[in-house]
Write a protein that holds these residues in place. Structure first.
Motif, mmCIF file in Angstrom:
data_model
loop_
_atom_site.group_PDB
_atom_site.id
_atom_site.type_symbol
_atom_site.label_atom_id
_atom_site.label_comp_id
_atom_site.label_asym_id
_atom_site.label_seq_id
_atom_site.Cartn_x
_atom_site.Cartn_y
_atom_site.Cartn_z
ATOM 1 N N PRO A 199 -6.246 18.875 -11.928
ATOM 2 C CA PRO A 199 -6.414 17.462 -12.265
ATOM 3 C C PRO A 199 -5.553 16.521 -11.429
ATOM 4 O O PRO A 199 -5.847 15.334 -11.336
ATOM 5 N N GLY A 200 -4.518 17.033 -10.769
ATOM 6 C CA GLY A 200 -3.667 16.182 -9.949
ATOM 7 C C GLY A 200 -4.052 16.153 -8.476
ATOM 8 O O GLY A 200 -3.473 15.396 -7.702
ATOM 9 N N TYR A 201 -5.040 16.945 -8.083
ATOM 10 C CA TYR A 201 -5.396 17.059 -6.666
ATOM 11 C C TYR A 201 -5.941 15.739 -6.107
ATOM 12 O O TYR A 201 -5.460 15.238 -5.095
ATOM 13 N N PHE A 202 -6.959 15.189 -6.746
ATOM 14 C CA PHE A 202 -7.574 13.963 -6.241
ATOM 15 C C PHE A 202 -6.598 12.788 -6.239
ATOM 16 O O PHE A 202 -6.494 12.089 -5.220
ATOM 17 N N PRO A 203 -5.858 12.535 -7.326
ATOM 18 C CA PRO A 203 -4.901 11.422 -7.265
ATOM 19 C C PRO A 203 -3.818 11.624 -6.209
ATOM 20 O O PRO A 203 -3.389 10.662 -5.567
ATOM 21 N N LEU A 204 -3.397 12.862 -5.998
ATOM 22 C CA LEU A 204 -2.386 13.124 -4.971
ATOM 23 C C LEU A 204 -2.936 12.811 -3.579
ATOM 24 O O LEU A 204 -2.288 12.122 -2.785
ATOM 25 N N MET A 205 -4.140 13.281 -3.293
ATOM 26 C CA MET A 205 -4.739 13.026 -1.985
ATOM 27 C C MET A 205 -5.012 11.528 -1.788
ATOM 28 O O MET A 205 -4.802 10.993 -0.699
ATOM 29 N N LEU A 206 -5.459 10.872 -2.832
ATOM 30 C CA LEU A 206 -5.708 9.438 -2.746
ATOM 31 C C LEU A 206 -4.403 8.680 -2.490
ATOM 32 O O LEU A 206 -4.361 7.757 -1.678
ATOM 33 N N GLY A 212 2.629 5.822 -2.701
ATOM 34 C CA GLY A 212 3.708 6.767 -2.955
ATOM 35 C C GLY A 212 3.935 6.990 -4.441
ATOM 36 O O GLY A 212 4.109 8.133 -4.893
ATOM 37 N N ALA A 213 3.905 5.911 -5.222
ATOM 38 C CA ALA A 213 4.075 6.042 -6.668
ATOM 39 C C ALA A 213 2.912 6.808 -7.282
ATOM 40 O O ALA A 213 3.107 7.649 -8.175
ATOM 41 N N PHE A 214 1.719 6.551 -6.796
ATOM 42 C CA PHE A 214 0.525 7.230 -7.288
ATOM 43 C C PHE A 214 0.608 8.725 -6.987
ATOM 44 O O PHE A 214 0.324 9.558 -7.857
ATOM 45 N N ALA A 215 0.976 9.063 -5.753
ATOM 46 C CA ALA A 215 1.078 10.469 -5.353
ATOM 47 C C ALA A 215 2.191 11.168 -6.127
ATOM 48 O O ALA A 215 2.024 12.316 -6.575
ATOM 49 N N TRP A 216 3.298 10.490 -6.311
ATOM 50 C CA TRP A 216 4.426 11.084 -7.060
ATOM 51 C C TRP A 216 4.021 11.321 -8.508
ATOM 52 O O TRP A 216 4.320 12.374 -9.084
ATOM 53 N N GLY A 217 3.321 10.360 -9.110
ATOM 54 C CA GLY A 217 2.859 10.535 -10.488
ATOM 55 C C GLY A 217 1.855 11.666 -10.618
ATOM 56 O O GLY A 217 1.790 12.331 -11.656
ATOM 57 N N PHE A 236 0.827 -1.206 0.000
ATOM 58 C CA PHE A 236 0.000 0.000 0.000
ATOM 59 C C PHE A 236 0.861 1.255 0.000
ATOM 60 O O PHE A 236 0.579 2.216 -0.711
ATOM 61 N N THR A 237 1.909 1.238 0.825
ATOM 62 C CA THR A 237 2.787 2.397 0.923
ATOM 63 C C THR A 237 3.491 2.664 -0.404
ATOM 64 O O THR A 237 3.559 3.807 -0.866
ATOM 65 N N ALA A 238 4.007 1.611 -1.037
ATOM 66 C CA ALA A 238 4.721 1.779 -2.309
ATOM 67 C C ALA A 238 3.780 2.236 -3.421
ATOM 68 O O ALA A 238 4.107 3.169 -4.176
ATOM 69 N N ILE A 243 -1.697 9.877 -1.018
ATOM 70 C CA ILE A 243 -1.263 10.176 0.346
ATOM 71 C C ILE A 243 -2.055 9.344 1.352
ATOM 72 O O ILE A 243 -1.493 8.780 2.298
ATOM 73 N N LEU A 244 -3.371 9.240 1.160
ATOM 74 C CA LEU A 244 -4.191 8.413 2.051
ATOM 75 C C LEU A 244 -3.772 6.953 2.000
ATOM 76 O O LEU A 244 -3.748 6.265 3.028
ATOM 77 N N LEU A 245 -3.407 6.477 0.817
ATOM 78 C CA LEU A 245 -2.956 5.094 0.690
ATOM 79 C C LEU A 245 -1.623 4.879 1.402
ATOM 80 O O LEU A 245 -1.415 3.834 2.028
ATOM 81 N N VAL A 246 -0.735 5.856 1.340
ATOM 82 C CA VAL A 246 0.530 5.770 2.074
ATOM 83 C C VAL A 246 0.262 5.731 3.581
ATOM 84 O O VAL A 246 0.845 4.911 4.302
ATOM 85 N N ILE A 247 -0.627 6.581 4.061
ATOM 86 C CA ILE A 247 -0.956 6.595 5.490
ATOM 87 C C ILE A 247 -1.553 5.255 5.912
ATOM 88 O O ILE A 247 -1.171 4.686 6.946
ATOM 89 N N LEU A 248 -2.480 4.745 5.108
ATOM 90 C CA LEU A 248 -3.071 3.437 5.394
ATOM 91 C C LEU A 248 -1.997 2.348 5.420
ATOM 92 O O LEU A 248 -1.991 1.487 6.303
ATOM 93 N N GLY A 249 -1.078 2.392 4.465
ATOM 94 C CA GLY A 249 -0.006 1.407 4.417
ATOM 95 C C GLY A 249 0.889 1.456 5.638
ATOM 96 O O GLY A 249 1.286 0.419 6.175
ATOM 97 N N ILE A 250 1.199 2.658 6.092
ATOM 98 C CA ILE A 250 2.039 2.798 7.293
ATOM 99 C C ILE A 250 1.318 2.245 8.510
ATOM 100 O O ILE A 250 1.905 1.529 9.336
ATOM 101 N N ILE A 251 0.016 2.527 8.633
ATOM 102 C CA ILE A 251 -0.754 2.011 9.766
ATOM 103 C C ILE A 251 -0.801 0.490 9.747
ATOM 104 O O ILE A 251 -0.581 -0.168 10.773
ATOM 105 N N VAL A 252 -1.063 -0.091 8.583
ATOM 106 C CA VAL A 252 -1.132 -1.551 8.471
ATOM 107 C C VAL A 252 0.233 -2.172 8.764
ATOM 108 O O VAL A 252 0.334 -3.190 9.451
ATOM 109 N N THR A 253 1.305 -1.546 8.282
ATOM 110 C CA THR A 253 2.646 -2.070 8.537
ATOM 111 C C THR A 253 2.968 -2.052 10.028
ATOM 112 O O THR A 253 3.477 -3.041 10.571
#
Length: 162
Positions: free
Chosen positions: A39-46, A20-25, A15-17, A48-58
């Motif tokens: 146009p990059g706002y929603f994918p960036l926020m999504l 992170g790739a999604f937010a960077w793109g 999830f983190t990887a 970032i949320l996925l990175v946060i979720l990944g860190i919590i799960v890890t």
């Protein structure tokens, strides 16, 4: 600190990887701000949320439990192959591949192929239940995409449309 869940640990890393790739793109597009989203706002926020979720799960994978518990099992090649193959067949049948001699078969036939191929991923799948599911999915998809959204794409094979 012992690892309590290998599944959670590697899921969190994935999830983190991916996040992170999604937010960077997404930063290659104009991001904007909350009041004026680009146009990059929603994918960036999504991302970032996925990175946060990944860190919590890890981090939760290290909680109390037997050391090395909840191990990752064998890789499920059969479901992976059939599900990916079903999606590839759907795309190939929907638009056709003239270079390979595959004509465009339309939306309905492609949905039936998708469901029937993907159903083979499960051992002991029933042809009857797969046909019922394919019929319900075809009716629902036709209603949603063709009737309600008025999307223009071939519904039936070209040789039946004439």
């Amino acid at each position: 600190m012992a690892l309590a869940s290998q599944k959670d640990f590697f899921s969190g890393l994935m999830f983190t990887a991916v996040g992170g790739a999604f937010a960077w793109g997404a930063t290659t597009y104009e991001v904007g701000e909350g009041a004026r989203m680009g146009p990059g706002y929603f994918p960036l926020m999504l991302g970032i949320l996925l990175v946060i979720l990944g860190i919590i799960v890890t981090f939760n994978s290290f909680k109390a439990g037997p050391p090395g518990g909840d191990r990752i099992g064998a890789f499920a090649w059969r479901p992976l192959g059939f599900v990916l193959g079903a999606n590839l067949a759907f795309g190939a049948l929907l638009v056709g591949l003239p270079a390979l001699g595959i004509p465009a078969m339309g939306f309905i036939v492609s949905i039936y192929a998708l469901v029937l191929i993907a159903s083979m991923a499960r051992k002991g799948s029933s042809l009857k239940e797969s046909l019922i599911l394919a019929t319900l999915l075809a009716i629902g998809s036709y209603g949603a995409f063709v009737y309600l959204l008025n999307l223009q794409f071939p519904v039936w094979p070209a040789f039946l449309s004439n």
